[in-house]
Write an enzyme that holds these catalytic residues in place. Structure first.
Site, PDB file in Angstrom:
ATOM      1  N   LYS A  65       0.832  -1.216   0.000  1.00  0.00           N
ATOM      2  CA  LYS A  65       0.000   0.000   0.000  1.00  0.00           C
ATOM      3  C   LYS A  65       0.864   1.264   0.000  1.00  0.00           C
ATOM      4  O   LYS A  65       0.575   2.238  -0.683  1.00  0.00           O
ATOM      5  CB  LYS A  65      -0.895  -0.019   1.250  1.00  0.00           C
ATOM      6  N   MET A  90     -12.930   1.683  -2.580  1.00  0.00           N
ATOM      7  CA  MET A  90     -13.095   0.478  -1.775  1.00  0.00           C
ATOM      8  C   MET A  90     -11.818   0.002  -1.064  1.00  0.00           C
ATOM      9  O   MET A  90     -11.659  -1.191  -0.809  1.00  0.00           O
ATOM     10  CB  MET A  90     -13.668  -0.657  -2.652  1.00  0.00           C
ATOM     11  N   LEU A  92      -8.993   0.836   2.270  1.00  0.00           N
ATOM     12  CA  LEU A  92      -8.656   1.653   3.438  1.00  0.00           C
ATOM     13  C   LEU A  92      -7.408   2.463   3.097  1.00  0.00           C
ATOM     14  O   LEU A  92      -6.480   1.951   2.483  1.00  0.00           O
ATOM     15  CB  LEU A  92      -8.324   0.745   4.621  1.00  0.00           C
ATOM     16  N   HIS A 109     -20.655   7.731   3.134  1.00  0.00           N
ATOM     17  CA  HIS A 109     -20.994   6.358   3.525  1.00  0.00           C
ATOM     18  C   HIS A 109     -22.511   6.201   3.581  1.00  0.00           C
ATOM     19  O   HIS A 109     -23.198   7.061   4.138  1.00  0.00           O
ATOM     20  CB  HIS A 109     -20.365   6.046   4.893  1.00  0.00           C
TER      21      HIS A 109
HETATM   22  C1  GRF Z   1     -21.949   5.219  -2.387  1.00  0.00           C
HETATM   23  O1  GRF Z   1     -23.130   4.627  -1.946  1.00  0.00           O
HETATM   24  C2  GRF Z   1     -21.089   5.633  -1.225  1.00  0.00           C
HETATM   25  O2  GRF Z   1     -21.829   5.942  -0.096  1.00  0.00           O
HETATM   26  C3  GRF Z   1     -20.263   4.397  -0.961  1.00  0.00           C
HETATM   27  O3  GRF Z   1     -20.022   3.865  -2.246  1.00  0.00           O
HETATM   28  C4  GRF Z   1     -21.069   4.226  -3.119  1.00  0.00           C
HETATM   29  C5  GRF Z   1     -20.468   4.822  -4.350  1.00  0.00           C
HETATM   30  O4  GRF Z   1     -21.406   5.020  -5.352  1.00  0.00           O
HETATM   31  N1  GRF Z   1     -19.080   4.723  -0.201  1.00  0.00           N
HETATM   32  P1  GRF Z   1     -20.999   5.749  -6.699  1.00  0.00           P
HETATM   33  O5  GRF Z   1     -19.805   5.015  -7.280  1.00  0.00           O
HETATM   34  O6  GRF Z   1     -20.689   7.180  -6.376  1.00  0.00           O
HETATM   35  O7  GRF Z   1     -22.201   5.614  -7.588  1.00  0.00           O
END
Ligand code: GRF
Length: 192
Positions: A65, A90, A92, A109
């Site tokens: 990382k 996705m 950390l 989130h």
């Molecule tokens: C969203 O629901 C956000 O809250 C989560 O990942 C999703 C991303 O959606 N962290 P997008 O790629 O912006 O459509």
């Protein structure tokens, strides 16, 4: 304020930020980079269509990382980024980016934190049977969805709610709240 958006997936929040800038819903904010750990992500395609520079990488091409974050940091420094916006990123973050951008990284989130942190917050809320869930924008620290909360919106879960209808309601709130928070941070920065 120059921002870099990090996204691994669809990029609907990323697209909404661009749209808010175009329509002048938010001002004095510029998206200067999209960072993605999935070169084939729809978010990357959206950035290319909108002529936003992209830095995409595949984590397994790097030893760890720290190595790929150093590359990202190089880009962010070159472009004089003020704020990192995680929108469906996705992974950390590690100490390289957290230290360089202390209190300058936010995440959106799909739950009312601290409830339902981690993956599939929408599925977790449906499985638990809560009647109210929502959206949180928070500062990012080394934990999983644990940083200081900036703002939240509630979303009710109706008796006939399905995963699809709930995703739609949550995204509508995300698409309003995230640009709003970005604008507030830009105003604060301008006032400093
Ligand atoms: C969203 O629901 C956000 O809250 C989560 O990942 C999703 C991303 O959606 N962290 P997008 O790629 O912006 O459509």
């Amino acid at each position: 304020m120059k921002i870099a958006v990090f996204a691994s997936g669809t990029g609907s929040n990323f697209a909404e930020i661009l749209e808010s800038i175009k329509t002048k819903k938010i001002k004095n904010v510029e998206v200067v980079l999209l960072v993605s750990d999935r070169p084939e992500a729809l978010a990357v395609r959206k950035a290319i269509n909108e002529s936003i520079p992209v830095f995409s990488f595949t984590a397994k091409d790097f030893p760890n990382k720290q190595a790929y974050e150093e590359k990202i940091l190089e880009k962010l420094t070159q472009l004089e980024i003020d704020l990192i916006v995680l929108a469906g990123y996705m992974r950390l973050l590690g100490h390289v980016l957290l230290q360089a951008f202390d209190q300058k990284i936010i995440n959106v989130h799909p739950s009312l934190l601290p409830a339902f942190a981690g993956k599939d917050a929408i599925g977790q809320a449906l499985d638990y049977g809560v009647k109210v869930t929502g959206v949180t924008v928070h500062f990012v620290d080394e934990g999983m969805d644990t940083g200081q909360i900036i703002d939240q919106r509630a979303v009710t879960i109706d008796s006939e709610e399905t995963r699809e209808t709930l995703i739609k309601k949550i995204q509508e709130q995300e698409h309003e709240l995230l640009p709003e928070v970005i604008q507030r941070l830009a105003n604060q920065e301008a006032a400093e």
